[in-house]
Design a protein around this motif. Structure first.
Motif, PDB file in Angstrom:
ATOM      1  N   LYS A   5       0.945  -0.924  -0.093  1.00 56.77           N
ATOM      2  CA  LYS A   5       0.360   0.256  -0.021  1.00 56.77           C
ATOM      3  C   LYS A   5       0.473   1.069  -0.202  1.00 56.77           C
ATOM      4  O   LYS A   5       2.104   1.854   0.811  1.00 56.77           O
ATOM      5  CB  LYS A   5      -1.112  -0.395   1.191  1.00 56.77           C
ATOM      6  CG  LYS A   5      -1.938  -1.072   0.994  1.00 56.77           C
ATOM      7  CD  LYS A   5      -2.627  -0.967   2.819  1.00 56.77           C
ATOM      8  CE  LYS A   5      -4.387  -1.752   2.282  1.00 56.77           C
ATOM      9  NZ  LYS A   5      -4.800  -1.725   3.738  1.00 56.77           N
ATOM     10  N   ALA A   6       0.382   1.683  -0.853  1.00 54.36           N
ATOM     11  CA  ALA A   6       0.957   2.986   0.004  1.00 54.36           C
ATOM     12  C   ALA A   6      -0.085   4.924  -0.649  1.00 54.36           C
ATOM     13  O   ALA A   6      -1.282   4.287  -0.566  1.00 54.36           O
ATOM     14  CB  ALA A   6       1.485   3.590  -1.766  1.00 54.36           C
ATOM     15  N   TYR A   7       0.088   5.557   0.447  1.00 57.16           N
ATOM     16  CA  TYR A   7      -0.991   7.153   0.521  1.00 57.16           C
ATOM     17  C   TYR A   7      -0.285   8.207   0.062  1.00 57.16           C
ATOM     18  O   TYR A   7       1.215   8.760   0.431  1.00 57.16           O
ATOM     19  CB  TYR A   7      -1.123   6.421   2.084  1.00 57.16           C
ATOM     20  CG  TYR A   7      -0.892   4.977   2.602  1.00 57.16           C
ATOM     21  CD1 TYR A   7      -3.082   4.852   2.601  1.00 57.16           C
ATOM     22  CD2 TYR A   7      -0.745   4.512   3.476  1.00 57.16           C
ATOM     23  CE1 TYR A   7      -3.124   4.175   3.157  1.00 57.16           C
ATOM     24  CE2 TYR A   7      -0.761   3.422   3.675  1.00 57.16           C
ATOM     25  CZ  TYR A   7      -2.115   3.212   3.563  1.00 57.16           C
ATOM     26  OH  TYR A   7      -3.219   1.805   4.470  1.00 57.16           O
ATOM     27  N   MET A   8      -0.839   8.794  -0.306  1.00 53.18           N
ATOM     28  CA  MET A   8      -0.595   9.998  -0.626  1.00 53.18           C
ATOM     29  C   MET A   8      -0.152  11.140   0.431  1.00 53.18           C
ATOM     30  O   MET A   8      -0.345  11.034   1.214  1.00 53.18           O
ATOM     31  CB  MET A   8      -1.985  11.021  -1.408  1.00 53.18           C
ATOM     32  CG  MET A   8      -1.840  12.262  -1.909  1.00 53.18           C
ATOM     33  SD  MET A   8      -0.871  10.825  -3.744  1.00 53.18           S
ATOM     34  CE  MET A   8      -2.687  11.921  -4.601  1.00 53.18           C
ATOM     35  N   GLY A   9       1.199  11.307  -0.044  1.00 47.79           N
ATOM     36  CA  GLY A   9       2.009  12.038   0.654  1.00 47.79           C
ATOM     37  C   GLY A   9       2.865  11.693   1.493  1.00 47.79           C
ATOM     38  O   GLY A   9       3.420  12.059   2.174  1.00 47.79           O
ATOM     39  N   GLY A  10       2.793  10.057   1.695  1.00 45.46           N
ATOM     40  CA  GLY A  10       3.385   9.418   2.289  1.00 45.46           C
ATOM     41  C   GLY A  10       4.851   8.850   1.411  1.00 45.46           C
ATOM     42  O   GLY A  10       4.989   9.387   0.260  1.00 45.46           O
ATOM     43  N   THR A  11       5.518   8.145   2.163  1.00 44.33           N
ATOM     44  CA  THR A  11       6.999   7.222   1.033  1.00 44.33           C
ATOM     45  C   THR A  11       6.484   5.382   1.549  1.00 44.33           C
ATOM     46  O   THR A  11       5.691   5.395   1.737  1.00 44.33           O
ATOM     47  CB  THR A  11       8.211   7.597   2.021  1.00 44.33           C
ATOM     48  OG1 THR A  11       8.089   7.337   2.920  1.00 44.33           O
ATOM     49  CG2 THR A  11       8.339   9.064   2.276  1.00 44.33           C
ATOM     50  N   ALA A  12       7.244   5.266   0.099  1.00 48.50           N
ATOM     51  CA  ALA A  12       7.378   3.994   0.130  1.00 48.50           C
ATOM     52  C   ALA A  12       8.084   3.816  -0.898  1.00 48.50           C
ATOM     53  O   ALA A  12       9.204   4.519  -1.476  1.00 48.50           O
ATOM     54  CB  ALA A  12       6.024   3.549  -0.870  1.00 48.50           C
ATOM     55  N   SER A  13       9.035   2.366  -0.770  1.00 45.87           N
ATOM     56  CA  SER A  13       9.868   1.693  -1.779  1.00 45.87           C
ATOM     57  C   SER A  13       9.958   1.282  -2.940  1.00 45.87           C
ATOM     58  O   SER A  13       8.732   0.296  -2.700  1.00 45.87           O
ATOM     59  CB  SER A  13      11.108   0.904  -0.779  1.00 45.87           C
ATOM     60  OG  SER A  13      11.459   1.993   0.623  1.00 45.87           O
ATOM     61  N   VAL A  14       9.974   1.550  -4.206  1.00 43.23           N
ATOM     62  CA  VAL A  14      10.174   0.230  -4.986  1.00 43.23           C
ATOM     63  C   VAL A  14      11.487  -0.001  -5.661  1.00 43.23           C
ATOM     64  O   VAL A  14      12.429   0.414  -5.444  1.00 43.23           O
ATOM     65  CB  VAL A  14       9.526   0.975  -6.209  1.00 43.23           C
ATOM     66  CG1 VAL A  14       9.489   0.508  -7.521  1.00 43.23           C
ATOM     67  CG2 VAL A  14       7.792   1.567  -5.802  1.00 43.23           C
ATOM     68  N   GLY A  15      11.638  -1.608  -6.016  1.00 43.91           N
ATOM     69  CA  GLY A  15      12.550  -2.290  -6.002  1.00 43.91           C
ATOM     70  C   GLY A  15      12.696  -2.395  -7.897  1.00 43.91           C
ATOM     71  O   GLY A  15      11.762  -2.641  -8.273  1.00 43.91           O
ATOM     72  N   VAL A  16      13.563  -2.025  -8.235  1.00 40.90           N
ATOM     73  CA  VAL A  16      13.949  -2.391 -10.027  1.00 40.90           C
ATOM     74  C   VAL A  16      15.775  -2.904  -9.879  1.00 40.90           C
ATOM     75  O   VAL A  16      16.338  -2.238  -8.690  1.00 40.90           O
ATOM     76  CB  VAL A  16      13.974  -1.133 -10.905  1.00 40.90           C
ATOM     77  CG1 VAL A  16      12.109  -0.764 -10.640  1.00 40.90           C
ATOM     78  CG2 VAL A  16      14.777   0.123 -10.058  1.00 40.90           C
ATOM     79  N   ASN A  17      15.771  -3.921 -10.826  1.00 42.55           N
ATOM     80  CA  ASN A  17      16.808  -4.939 -11.010  1.00 42.55           C
ATOM     81  C   ASN A  17      16.739  -4.996 -12.457  1.00 42.55           C
ATOM     82  O   ASN A  17      15.691  -5.119 -13.826  1.00 42.55           O
ATOM     83  CB  ASN A  17      16.978  -5.650 -10.296  1.00 42.55           C
ATOM     84  CG  ASN A  17      15.832  -6.849 -10.989  1.00 42.55           C
ATOM     85  OD1 ASN A  17      15.555  -7.366 -11.681  1.00 42.55           O
ATOM     86  ND2 ASN A  17      14.552  -7.219  -9.152  1.00 42.55           N
ATOM     87  N   TRP A  18      18.485  -4.679 -12.887  1.00 38.64           N
ATOM     88  CA  TRP A  18      18.741  -5.549 -14.576  1.00 38.64           C
ATOM     89  C   TRP A  18      19.584  -5.858 -14.521  1.00 38.64           C
ATOM     90  O   TRP A  18      19.965  -6.489 -13.373  1.00 38.64           O
ATOM     91  CB  TRP A  18      18.580  -3.806 -14.575  1.00 38.64           C
ATOM     92  CG  TRP A  18      20.096  -3.023 -14.466  1.00 38.64           C
ATOM     93  CD1 TRP A  18      21.135  -2.808 -14.565  1.00 38.64           C
ATOM     94  CD2 TRP A  18      19.754  -2.511 -13.422  1.00 38.64           C
ATOM     95  NE1 TRP A  18      21.915  -2.254 -13.448  1.00 38.64           N
ATOM     96  CE2 TRP A  18      20.967  -1.443 -12.935  1.00 38.64           C
ATOM     97  CE3 TRP A  18      18.116  -1.755 -12.845  1.00 38.64           C
ATOM     98  CZ2 TRP A  18      21.119  -0.488 -12.015  1.00 38.64           C
ATOM     99  CZ3 TRP A  18      18.463  -0.912 -11.365  1.00 38.64           C
ATOM    100  CH2 TRP A  18      19.790   0.023 -11.760  1.00 38.64           C
TER     101      TRP A  18
END
Length: 69
Positions: A5-18
């Motif tokens: 979940k993510a909330y407007m005005g909050g922070t969250a982490s997203v992982g990407v790789n290659w």
């Protein structure tokens, strides 16, 4: 990897790789975020393979001005 979940005005982490990118190159991409199909924001991702990291490691640079959820 996405947050549950993510909330407007909050922070969250997203992982990407290659993998498999040519050494000595620069790659520019974007990660787009959506909620129920409606775009919510995006982040620009710059990958520089000038000084490769050991296998299994990845790093992305993202300024807060480019990160919007």
């Amino acid at each position: 990897m996405l947050p549950a979940k993510a909330y407007m005005g909050g922070t969250a982490s997203v992982g990407v790789n290659w993998k498999g990118l040519a050494v000595g190159k620069r790659y520019l991409g974007a990660v787009r975020y959506a909620a129920e199909g409606v775009p919510q924001g995006s982040s620009v991702v710059l990958v520089e393979t000038n000084d490769p990291l050991p296998p299994g490691n990845s790093v992305s640079r993202n300024s807060p001005a480019n990160a919007g959820i």
